[in-house]
Design an enzyme around this catalytic site. Sequence first.
Site, PDB file in Angstrom:
ATOM      1  CD1 TRP A 130     -50.246 -31.172 -95.618  1.00 13.43           C
ATOM      2  CD2 TRP A 130     -48.274 -31.480 -96.625  1.00 13.43           C
ATOM      3  NE1 TRP A 130     -49.797 -32.419 -95.286  1.00 13.43           N
ATOM      4  CE2 TRP A 130     -48.589 -32.636 -95.884  1.00 13.43           C
ATOM      5  CE3 TRP A 130     -47.080 -31.453 -97.347  1.00 13.43           C
ATOM      6  CZ2 TRP A 130     -47.747 -33.739 -95.843  1.00 13.43           C
ATOM      7  CZ3 TRP A 130     -46.259 -32.555 -97.300  1.00 13.43           C
ATOM      8  CH2 TRP A 130     -46.588 -33.690 -96.551  1.00 13.43           C
ATOM      9  CG  ASP A 211     -47.135 -31.453-102.985  1.00 13.50           C
ATOM     10  OD1 ASP A 211     -47.281 -32.602-103.444  1.00 13.50           O
ATOM     11  OD2 ASP A 211     -47.214 -31.197-101.764  1.00 13.50           O
ATOM     12  CE  LYS A 246     -52.876 -37.980 -99.931  1.00 10.18           C
ATOM     13  NZ  LYS A 246     -52.901 -37.714 -98.543  1.00 10.18           N
TER      14      LYS A 246
END
Length: 399
Positions: A130, A211, A246
């Site tokens: 990311w 993560d 999310k």
Amino acid sequence: MFEKLDICPPDPILGLTEAFKKDPNPKKINLGVGEYKDAFGKTPVLETVKKAERILTDEETDKLYLPIDGHAGYKRHVQLLVFGEAHPVIQSQRAVTVQTPGGTGALRVGADFLSKVNPSVTVWVSEPTWPNHPGIFAAANIITKSYPYYNAAQKTLDFENLMSTLEKIPAGEVVLFHGGCHNPTGVDPSPAQWEAIANMAAAKGWIPFVDFAYQGFAEGIDSDATGVRTLAATVPEMLIASSFSKNFGLYNERVGALTLVASSESQAQTALGHIKRCIRTNYSNPPAHGAMLVSMILDTPELKKQWESEVRQMRERIARMRTLFVHTLQSKGVTQDFSFIEKQKGMFSFSGLSPEHVKLLREKHSIYIVGNGRINVAGMTEQNMDALCSAIAEVLRQA
Ligand code: LMR
């Protein structure tokens, strides 16, 4: 002072959203930022969140500060979601959790804590990762290095090279993993590969930092935690950054958590004191609303069951879009093999589109994709699929 400043380039992901919003083309498609869209291209508030919000509005009696480390019920539920009730880490109480503003907040609090504990620590990130990861650690004055992760030719995990790099990482350094739905590739280690990674961490003494932003988006809420649970059962120390942007659709409420696992309960409590100091000098204490919703949903059996079903619906819609995307590209005469997209997990696919393709898609078709070719599959719908695949077929022929 300010007149000396150079212009800052836009953020590679959130900058795309800014550009997308300004684009007047009514047929524009945003496959940039990782936000889930339903079949109508909307990101509705989850039913369970709506219900919990109604209860909360009725029951809430004050807006007082939360403790520095956040809402107690929320922190307990984070641990249960991450580890599962029967995990040895829960039983031995070797984990402490702090509520943070989103997963990014969790990563940054973790980075601040690491930099305080060991100012010369190195954090290893996957290549690719990311785009915000290196910046978060750099902001805490931490040096990052990359480990190989993705075999671009085979579109698979580059497990051999990954392991041979992990073997050379010195004890005390930190290795950042994606708990599942790897961002940007959508390629995750298998359970056996997680086991090998965990054993390597235990043998070499480097510290995993996971993560964990997409729990429930790969195969299921519990099975997506295989990697993190395997690591936690094997290594003495680790960190986990959770995000509920999310899987609860709580993007703008900034709901995240940092969990630290130590060798003993008392070491975990000592570390918690230092993490709280990092928080107090940064944002003091976290925002309450989103965490209270998560806590209430997970605390109420009926709401929890409905939430699990909402997560399943999101996951299954994304999987259907993967299949439809591959088939529609074929029907447009694209000869390149895109079948790997069906095997990737989570919101993202590393499409293999070049920066030139990405530029043409944006300039000629108002289709927004991250510069490295990452596509948010969750932004595809039955309605936009035909136009999207026609545009991709066209740019593939051109460049
Ligand atoms: C993404 O990767 O698109 C999301 O995690 C949103 C973000 O903050 O970049």
